[in-house]
Write an enzyme that holds these catalytic residues in place. Structure first.
Site, PDB file in Angstrom:
ATOM      1  N   ASP A   1       0.856  -1.175   0.000  1.00 31.19           N
ATOM      2  CA  ASP A   1       0.000   0.000   0.000  1.00 31.19           C
ATOM      3  C   ASP A   1       0.902   1.239   0.000  1.00 31.19           C
ATOM      4  O   ASP A   1       2.057   1.177   0.428  1.00 31.19           O
ATOM      5  CB  ASP A   1      -0.883  -0.052   1.249  1.00 31.19           C
ATOM      6  CG  ASP A   1      -1.644   1.239   1.454  1.00 31.19           C
ATOM      7  OD1 ASP A   1      -2.296   1.700   0.497  1.00 31.19           O
ATOM      8  OD2 ASP A   1      -1.564   1.796   2.573  1.00 31.19           O
TER       9      ASP A   1
ATOM     10  N   ASP B   1      -0.121   5.062   0.844  1.00 30.07           N
ATOM     11  CA  ASP B   1      -0.294   6.059   1.910  1.00 30.07           C
ATOM     12  C   ASP B   1      -0.489   5.374   3.265  1.00 30.07           C
ATOM     13  O   ASP B   1      -1.368   4.535   3.435  1.00 30.07           O
ATOM     14  CB  ASP B   1      -1.498   6.955   1.598  1.00 30.07           C
ATOM     15  CG  ASP B   1      -1.353   7.670   0.250  1.00 30.07           C
ATOM     16  OD1 ASP B   1      -0.242   7.663  -0.314  1.00 30.07           O
ATOM     17  OD2 ASP B   1      -2.350   8.216  -0.243  1.00 30.07           O
TER      18      ASP B   1
HETATM   19 MG   LIG Z   1      -2.972   3.117   3.397  1.00 31.60          MG
END
Ligand SMILES: [Mg+2]
Ligand SMILES: [Zn+2]
Length: 183
Positions: free
Chosen positions: A4, A6
């Site tokens: 992932d 952010d």
């Molecule tokens: Mg995230």
């Protein structure tokens, strides 16, 4: 290796709309380099509903990923692909308003990358700070790790029935050492 963006690779910054808000955690470049050396393809999979909400244009997502690629390269690290979902079911920008297959927890970003790069998802790992990251990994038979950065600590405190990470670790570098031991 599906990461992932952010809250996992870079700091969680709401809807980051400027390069200055794309800030790597201090260990992130090292973690990606460890995955590179371990022989993994490293793929970033990220929901970018800021596009659907009209906060930044889709071109900014591509610019952001070029910027991150440059920063990684300067640290001797390499990402093999960036996959993102610009959609949202309640988008304010009509062209991005849809219930798509690529917005996590749906696994569309993972299956697309796997098809493009010939990746065996059952031998893959997903690392993220939200339950939807873990769910996407579970949906394709990958082992998934929750990190406590970003929203991770909050997520850990509100378990989701049926969503079970292979491990919960402090951050991406801890995930790297877990995975390199496990694989
Ligand atoms: Mg995230
Ligand atoms: Zn989508």
């Amino acid at each position: 290796m599906f990461l992932d963006r952010d809250g996992t690779l870079i700091e969680e910054a709401g809807y980051p709309d400027r390069f200055e808000r794309l800030v790597f955690y201090p260990y992130s470049v090292d973690a990606v380099r460890l995955f590179n050396r371990g022989g993994f393809a490293v793929i970033i999979v990220t929901n970018q509903a800021g596009v659907a909400r009209g906060i930044f244009p889709e071109t900014f997502v591509a610019d952001a990923h070029r910027y991150l690629t440059g920063r990684l390269e300067r640290g001797g690290a390499r990402v093999d692909g960036f996959y993102y979902c610009p959609h949202h079911p309640e988008a304010s920008v009509p062209e991005y308003k849809r219930a798509c297959d690529c917005r996590k927890p749906r696994p569309g970003l993972l299956t697309q990358a796997a098809a493009d790069l010939n990746i065996d998802l059952t031998r893959s790992f997903v690392v993220g700070d939200r339950w939807h990251d873990i769910e996407a990994g579970q949906a394709v038979g990958a082992r998934s790790l929750l990190v406590r950065t970003g929203y991770g600590r909050t997520e850990e405190a509100s378990r989701k029935p049926g969503v079970v990470p292979a491990a919960t670790v402090d951050n991406l570098i801890a995930a790297a050492s877990w995975i390199l031991r496990a694989s």
